[in-house]
Each structure stands twice: as C-alpha cells, then as structure tokens.
Motif scaffolding. Sequence first.
Motif, PDB file in Angstrom:
ATOM      1  N   VAL A  46     -20.457-113.209  38.563  1.00 35.59           N
ATOM      2  CA  VAL A  46     -21.620-113.772  37.859  1.00 35.59           C
ATOM      3  C   VAL A  46     -22.062-115.096  38.498  1.00 35.59           C
ATOM      4  N   PRO A  47     -21.152-116.061  38.714  1.00 33.08           N
ATOM      5  CA  PRO A  47     -21.622-117.295  39.382  1.00 33.08           C
ATOM      6  C   PRO A  47     -22.143-117.045  40.802  1.00 33.08           C
ATOM      7  N   PHE A  48     -21.447-116.224  41.557  1.00 39.57           N
ATOM      8  CA  PHE A  48     -21.905-115.956  42.921  1.00 39.57           C
ATOM      9  C   PHE A  48     -23.225-115.188  42.924  1.00 39.57           C
ATOM     10  N   GLY A  49     -23.335-114.226  42.021  1.00 38.48           N
ATOM     11  CA  GLY A  49     -24.588-113.496  41.897  1.00 38.48           C
ATOM     12  C   GLY A  49     -25.735-114.435  41.573  1.00 38.48           C
ATOM     13  N   PHE A  50     -25.449-115.416  40.730  1.00 42.85           N
ATOM     14  CA  PHE A  50     -26.444-116.427  40.376  1.00 42.85           C
ATOM     15  C   PHE A  50     -26.919-117.170  41.618  1.00 42.85           C
ATOM     16  N   LEU A  51     -25.944-117.625  42.411  1.00 44.61           N
ATOM     17  CA  LEU A  51     -26.297-118.361  43.627  1.00 44.61           C
ATOM     18  C   LEU A  51     -27.111-117.494  44.569  1.00 44.61           C
ATOM     19  N   ILE A  52     -26.643-116.261  44.756  1.00 43.66           N
ATOM     20  CA  ILE A  52     -27.344-115.358  45.668  1.00 43.66           C
ATOM     21  C   ILE A  52     -28.752-115.077  45.165  1.00 43.66           C
ATOM     22  N   GLY A  53     -28.867-114.883  43.844  1.00 46.15           N
ATOM     23  CA  GLY A  53     -30.171-114.575  43.270  1.00 46.15           C
ATOM     24  C   GLY A  53     -31.135-115.741  43.352  1.00 46.15           C
ATOM     25  N   MET A  54     -30.590-116.981  43.273  1.00 46.34           N
ATOM     26  CA  MET A  54     -31.467-118.149  43.282  1.00 46.34           C
ATOM     27  C   MET A  54     -31.830-118.586  44.695  1.00 46.34           C
ATOM     28  N   SER A  55     -31.000-118.195  45.680  1.00 39.20           N
ATOM     29  CA  SER A  55     -31.264-118.648  47.036  1.00 39.20           C
ATOM     30  C   SER A  55     -31.568-117.481  47.952  1.00 39.20           C
ATOM     31  N   PRO A  56     -32.814-117.344  48.368  1.00 38.40           N
ATOM     32  CA  PRO A  56     -33.161-116.256  49.289  1.00 38.40           C
ATOM     33  C   PRO A  56     -32.357-116.334  50.586  1.00 38.40           C
ATOM     34  N   LEU A  57     -32.008-117.567  51.006  1.00 41.99           N
ATOM     35  CA  LEU A  57     -31.233-117.727  52.241  1.00 41.99           C
ATOM     36  C   LEU A  57     -29.844-117.107  52.088  1.00 41.99           C
ATOM     37  N   LEU A  58     -29.147-117.499  51.006  1.00 37.96           N
ATOM     38  CA  LEU A  58     -27.813-116.939  50.758  1.00 37.96           C
ATOM     39  C   LEU A  58     -27.888-115.425  50.614  1.00 37.96           C
ATOM     40  N   ASN A  59     -28.926-114.974  49.942  1.00 41.47           N
ATOM     41  CA  ASN A  59     -29.111-113.547  49.728  1.00 41.47           C
ATOM     42  C   ASN A  59     -29.157-112.815  51.064  1.00 41.47           C
ATOM     43  N   ALA A  60     -29.992-113.332  51.970  1.00 34.16           N
ATOM     44  CA  ALA A  60     -30.136-112.682  53.268  1.00 34.16           C
ATOM     45  C   ALA A  60     -28.851-112.806  54.086  1.00 34.16           C
ATOM     46  N   ALA A  61     -28.171-113.961  53.973  1.00 34.15           N
ATOM     47  CA  ALA A  61     -26.977-114.195  54.783  1.00 34.15           C
ATOM     48  C   ALA A  61     -25.794-113.344  54.317  1.00 34.15           C
ATOM     49  N   LEU A  62     -25.675-113.168  52.997  1.00 36.07           N
ATOM     50  CA  LEU A  62     -24.510-112.439  52.485  1.00 36.07           C
ATOM     51  C   LEU A  62     -24.739-110.939  52.383  1.00 36.07           C
ATOM     52  N   ASN A  63     -26.002-110.546  52.455  1.00 35.99           N
ATOM     53  CA  ASN A  63     -26.327-109.139  52.273  1.00 35.99           C
ATOM     54  C   ASN A  63     -25.560-108.195  53.204  1.00 35.99           C
ATOM     55  N   PRO A  64     -25.454-108.502  54.516  1.00 35.09           N
ATOM     56  CA  PRO A  64     -24.716-107.585  55.390  1.00 35.09           C
ATOM     57  C   PRO A  64     -23.260-107.407  54.965  1.00 35.09           C
ATOM     58  N   PHE A  65     -22.613-108.490  54.555  1.00 31.04           N
ATOM     59  CA  PHE A  65     -21.215-108.385  54.109  1.00 31.04           C
ATOM     60  C   PHE A  65     -21.105-107.470  52.898  1.00 31.04           C
ATOM     61  N   ILE A  66     -21.997-107.718  51.950  1.00 30.74           N
ATOM     62  CA  ILE A  66     -21.948-106.928  50.716  1.00 30.74           C
ATOM     63  C   ILE A  66     -22.209-105.462  51.025  1.00 30.74           C
ATOM     64  N   GLN A  67     -23.213-105.216  51.901  1.00 31.46           N
ATOM     65  CA  GLN A  67     -23.563-103.832  52.193  1.00 31.46           C
ATOM     66  C   GLN A  67     -22.419-103.082  52.871  1.00 31.46           C
ATOM     67  N   VAL A  68     -21.642-103.785  53.706  1.00 35.65           N
ATOM     68  CA  VAL A  68     -20.535-103.125  54.397  1.00 35.65           C
ATOM     69  C   VAL A  68     -19.343-102.935  53.464  1.00 35.65           C
ATOM     70  N   LEU A  69     -19.057-103.940  52.643  1.00 33.28           N
ATOM     71  CA  LEU A  69     -17.852-103.879  51.818  1.00 33.28           C
ATOM     72  C   LEU A  69     -18.019-102.988  50.585  1.00 33.28           C
ATOM     73  N   ARG A  70     -19.246-102.921  50.087  1.00 32.49           N
ATOM     74  CA  ARG A  70     -19.478-102.234  48.835  1.00 32.49           C
ATOM     75  C   ARG A  70     -19.105-100.745  48.886  1.00 32.49           C
ATOM     76  N   PRO A  71     -19.454-100.014  49.952  1.00 41.08           N
ATOM     77  CA  PRO A  71     -19.141 -98.582  49.925  1.00 41.08           C
ATOM     78  C   PRO A  71     -17.672 -98.251  50.188  1.00 41.08           C
ATOM     79  N   VAL A  72     -16.854 -99.247  50.481  1.00 44.80           N
ATOM     80  CA  VAL A  72     -15.441 -98.980  50.760  1.00 44.80           C
ATOM     81  C   VAL A  72     -14.733 -98.580  49.477  1.00 44.80           C
TER      82      VAL A  72
END
Lengths: 281, 279
Positions: free
Chosen positions: A109-135
């Motif tokens: 929830v806190p990290f999601g908040f940060l990602i949701g509020m910051s387009p930069l963080l969103n774009a930067a963390l997106n590749p990590f999330i996309q790779v790790l999520r389907p594992v």
Amino acid sequence: MNKQVPAWRAALVALGIFVALMALWEAAATSGGGTAAVDPEYAALVGQAAATGGQTPFPRPSAVALRLWELLRDPFYIRGPNDQGIGIQIGYSLLRVTAGFLLAALVAVPFGFLIGMSPLLNAALNPFIQVLRPVSPLAWMPLALYTIKDSAVSAIFVIFICALWPMLLNTAFGVASVRREWLNVARTLEAGTLKTAWRVILPAAAPTILTGMRISIGIAWLVIVAAEMLVGGTGIGYWVWNQWNNLSLADIVIAILLIGVVGLLLDRALGAVARLVAWQE
Amino acid sequence: MSDLHPYVSVEAVTRAYPGHTVFRDLWFGVNRGEFVCLVGHSGCGKTTVLNILAGLDKPDSGGVIVDGVEINGPSLDRAVIFQGHALMPWMTAEANVAFALSCRHKGWSKPQLREAAREALEKVGLGAAANRKPSMLSGGMKQRVGIARALALAPKMLLMDEPFSALDALTRGALQDEVSRLVQEANQTAFMITHDVDEAILLADRILLMTNGPDSHVAEVVQNTLPRPRDRANLHKLPGYHALRDHILEFLLTRSRELRGNPQPGWDRKALPVVRPAA
C-alpha cells in the motif's frame, strides 16, 4: 439476457444439481473398485492388502459425509505432531496466509501510493514489477528456504510474494487515477501533501485498493496449499498430502470442500470491508 | 477603487503551448466587490484564464496580482466553484464543507467545524441535507454544496468556471438568483466564466468579451448598467436589457469570429474599449 431470477428457484435448481451429482458419484463409486488380479510373488512381498487384491475404493458420498462428521465433531485435538484436528490444520494455514497477507499489505500500500503519485517511479519500477509478477510464488521457495532457513517462515514469505503484486498494482492504479478535479479542490484549499493523501487520495483509491486485496487473499489461499505440501509439518496443505500418503481419499475430498469454504469466507470478509469503503457518485 | 490599481490585476499574461498560442499579453482587472464575467466560445481559452487566476495553471509570462501580492499557485483566498461540483463522494455534504474549513482554520475543533459547515449549508438552503452524501443529492443541490464550500472560506475572490452549465434550466435559474444574492450580501469579489448571455447580464457588473481562439484577445468590456437588485423574473423588463443582450449576442455570433487576430482599430490591450449598450 440477464433477467432477475427468484432466489428460491435458483436454490431449487442448485439442490437438484447437488442431488444429481451425489447420485452419480455414489453410482460410480459402487461400480468401480472390487478385486483385481495381483501377481502372487508381488503379493507375498507386500503382504495382506495387496495379496487379496483389495484396492482402496473411491469413497462414496455417504462415507465422506460420515468422515466429515467425525472430523468436525472434534476439530481441535492434538495427538502428537502428525495427528492434529482439521481445525488446527486450517488454523495454521489461516495464520500463515494472514501473516503473509498483512506483511504484503504493509509493503504494497505505501509503495503503491508512491508509485501511483510519481509517474517517474511508476515508469522506473514498471519493468521490475512486470518481470517479477508472473513468476509462480513457489519458484521463490528454494531461495526462501536457503536464505531464511526456516520452513514455516519460508511459507509466509511465499504468501507475502504472491499477495504483494495485486495489491501493489491496484494501489498504484487507484492512486494514479484519482479524479483530477478532487486534486484541484485539495490544491485550491492548500490542503498539503499529507492531508491530501489521507483525506482525498486514500478514500478515493480505497475501493480499487480493496479489490487488489481481495485478489491477493484469493491467490494467497490458493498458494498456501501448495506451499504447505512442500514445507510440511502443519497446515491444510500438509494435511492433504499426509492423507494422500495414507490413501484416505475421503479426507482429501473433505479437505477440498473445506478449502473451498474457507476461501469463500475470506473473500466475503474482504468484500464486506470493500463495502465499507465504497463510495458512489 | 480606481481602475489604475484594481483589486485583482491580470498583467501581460501569456499562455502558449508549442505551436499553439492560447492568448498572449492579456491585461484586465477586477475591482474589489465587483462581479466580472468572461464570455466567449468554447476553445477561446476562458477556462485557462480562470485556472491561471486560481493558480492551478501557470502563465508562460506575465502575472496576476491580488490585493497587492503576485499570486504563486493556488490559495484559500481564491476559492473555486468548479464546473462539475467536484464534491468528494465519500464525504457527506457537511463533511465536504468542513474539510474545506479545516484547511482554512487549522486550529478549529471538530464541533466548531461542523457548526460552521452547517451554517454555510443553511445559507444555501441545504441545512436539512447536511448528512447526505453527494450521491443522494440532486445536481442542483450538489452545486449548492460547492457554492457553500467556496463561500464558507470567505475568500478574497470567488472564481466560477461555468458553474451552472451542467444543470437543467429551472435549477440553473434558481441557483443564479441565489448566487446573485449571496455575492451581493457578502460584497464578494467574483470572476465567472460563462457562455450564457442572460447569466452574465444577471450577475455581472462588467462583462469581458473574448474573441475565438487560438490566440484570442479580450475585444471589449461591456459595462452592465442595469440597476440592482436584478432577478431573472424582471430582468427582461429592465430598460436597456435588450440592447445589452443584442450587443453581447452579436459579438458571440459574428464579431468573436471576425475580430480574432484582427482587433478593431484603436484597440489597446492595456486600456480595453468600454461600451455601455444599456445606458
């Protein structure tokens, strides 16, 4: 073509399906099984049960019902580490799911908040999330066992990992899609970042966050059975595996039923929380 | 109040995107206690003007001075009534107003906030609906809560972005009368954007006419000399009303298009031509 159907009519049809399924099952269980030819040498080797060619028959519904009654009459007994009541086993599983789920919520929830509020963080963390999520969360198990060196904690870690992603993504999405005009209201009121986050963004995103939580707890309950089959010791997953080793198929049927019921209750519980934070325009 | 130093002063404001100038070098003022309407077609940049006044948008050059201080971002002193009511749907009407008040008066206790919020709602005739959530309110009632929320802040300036355009005609009329009364009572300085001619005539002391965009400009200022108090029932009977209305309508129908990028002779952006069609 989705017309309203009276509840009693649906219930009647459901009952009919249930009875038909039971009858089918009863018939199938009666016709199957019986004796089979067994190699006499093999029989001599393995002993009595095999010698008579006796197969473990698939249990009939009546036998399962009887066994269910037996198990539910005393669900919380403890007779040594390998023989504990079904309630205790489900309790262990629920404990692990709750612990892993809460830890995941605390992070997501806190990290999601940060990602949701910051387009930069969103774009930067997106590749990590996309790779790790389907594992598959179970793929983390060896790493968890190696680093944590405790099977019970490893199971919780696996739950944590699988519950993390839906909550993280939904929180980020919910926060990012808070209506522009509400944020403008907060800005013209000079509400400040914390007050805006707490009084505007959180309530606005709460329904989306709760949806993520509901998905998470569903996945966590799916995964716990498999995780406990691997780590062993306690829990409904372990119990299922144990009963498989005992060839008590009735117990496995019962376990399936109970896992389904508990999963339903978990979903309903979060659904109730979701209704509390829901808002309507 | 002299026109040289108006209470609110828009000075040399330019807003442009690459390849698209919304407007440039815009000058106008709003006096204390005055109600100014900005009238123009969609796309002429009037919402941009309002957003700059609100501090929600920043000019590329130039600035806005309110009460002697250049504005820098949004402020409680410039309350906005939004086009959509912009109420928080998870809060009751009262909580919506109380939330705004809690930003204005940081030290107030909860009962104090509730009291003041209820008072503000009673002023717009919504005392009985204070505990309802927006989903349980009609469109007009929601906008009333938005008005109560803005007025409760006792702002230096009230900004309205076509506040009634989403309402049906009857509700719109009732709310126009209401806003007219409330603004007069509080001697509230107000700036409103609209494309409804009668609304501008009913409410405004001065009406700024903006040409079509892009690169629009304020072509002239219409002085509304119709006597106050005005109400919609009698507005059209006032002498001069039709001349005033025709002038604005004609501007919207033809001149707003013709004057775009082609100001009339003698037009001075810092001293806009003033007309008094109703006098």
